[in-house]
Design an enzyme around this catalytic site. Structure first.
Site, PDB file in Angstrom:
ATOM      1  N   GLU A  84      -2.033  -5.443  -3.631  1.00  0.00           N
ATOM      2  CA  GLU A  84      -1.051  -4.655  -2.886  1.00  0.00           C
ATOM      3  C   GLU A  84       0.042  -5.554  -2.303  1.00  0.00           C
ATOM      4  O   GLU A  84       1.219  -5.160  -2.258  1.00  0.00           O
ATOM      5  CB  GLU A  84      -1.740  -3.880  -1.768  1.00  0.00           C
ATOM      6  CG  GLU A  84      -2.623  -2.745  -2.270  1.00  0.00           C
ATOM      7  CD  GLU A  84      -3.372  -2.045  -1.165  1.00  0.00           C
ATOM      8  OE1 GLU A  84      -3.733  -0.867  -1.349  1.00  0.00           O
ATOM      9  OE2 GLU A  84      -3.605  -2.661  -0.101  1.00  0.00           O
ATOM     10  N   ASP A 108       0.834  -1.196   0.000  1.00  0.00           N
ATOM     11  CA  ASP A 108       0.000   0.000   0.000  1.00  0.00           C
ATOM     12  C   ASP A 108       0.873   1.251   0.000  1.00  0.00           C
ATOM     13  O   ASP A 108       0.621   2.212  -0.735  1.00  0.00           O
ATOM     14  CB  ASP A 108      -0.924  -0.015   1.215  1.00  0.00           C
ATOM     15  CG  ASP A 108      -1.748   1.257   1.346  1.00  0.00           C
ATOM     16  OD1 ASP A 108      -2.659   1.462   0.525  1.00  0.00           O
ATOM     17  OD2 ASP A 108      -1.468   2.056   2.263  1.00  0.00           O
TER      18      ASP A 108
END
Length: 224
Positions: free
Chosen positions: A120, A43
């Site tokens: 992610e 992320d």
């Protein structure tokens, strides 16, 4: 959408890292050996790669505009779209263990979070394996279409937040928490609250602009 570069990096991942990026928490007794830690890392890698890219690409856009583009480009919906192009659902299904305690991949993929989180996690794994420069270039290309959509067809963050909360049976309220600057150039600070909890803040030259910023921050938080 050009995901070839990122797909190549994913294909080159060491088996251990790839397996870790595709392991749901219900598939292992040791929680740190699920994809959650890699998703946390990915992320941040994704956020920095896109932030650096749009900063260079749009020198005429102010900080508020860059924030809006960025938040939409790296949203859960955007990560899910890139994940589908990368064939993440097929990867997750192939990695599913033969265990009665494991939540089936099909069930996981029916939810809103696993697909963007695994995407992610794979980005995080690529960062560990290949470093930021290679990954940032691949991520920039993979999310280029998401950036274009954010520029050409920005999503009304307040409407998106309202729809998300409606599905959860909740509502958002906005309150002005501060004002500054001369009368002809006021800046408003707004807080978004859900069930008594602050979920986002924003600032803008109008109350509506500040509310949009607060809604975008709330979406980022609530979408995981």
């Amino acid at each position: 959408m050009s995901v070839e570069g990122l797909a190549d990096l994913v294909a080159e991942l060491p088996d251990e890292l790839r397996r870790l990026a595709l392991t749901h928490s219900s598939w292992t007794e040791d929680q740190p050996l699920s994809y959650e830690r890699l998703a946390y890392l990915g992320d941040s890698v994704l956020a920095l790669a896109i932030a650096a890219g749009i900063y260079e690409r749009f020198p005429e856009v102010d900080a508020g505009g860059l924030t809006r583009i960025h938040n939409q480009a790296v949203s859960g919906a955007s990560c899910a779209a890139v994940g589908r192009e990368l064939a993440v659902p097929a990867m997750l299904e192939a990695a599913e263990p033969d265990s009665e305690d494991a939540i089936p991949a099909e069930v996981l993929l029916a939810g809103s979070r696993p697909l963007p989180e695994v995407t992610e996690a794979l980005i995080g794994a690529c960062f560990l394996a290949f470093g930021f420069d290679r990954v940032a270039a691949a991520v920039g290309a993979a999310f280029d279409e998401q950036v274009e959509v954010a520029v050409e067809a920005p999503v009304d963050a307040k409407s998106r937040l309202q729809e998300l909360l409606a599905r959860r049976g909740a509502r958002v309220t906005y309150a002005v928490t501060g004002e500054s600057g001369p009368a002809h150039q006021r800046t408003f600070e707004v807080e978004a609250t859900v069930d008594g909890e602050r979920v986002g803040t924003g600032a803008g030259r109008s109350k509506k602009a500040a509310e949009q910023m607060a809604a975008e921050q709330a979406l980022k938080r609530l979408e995981g």
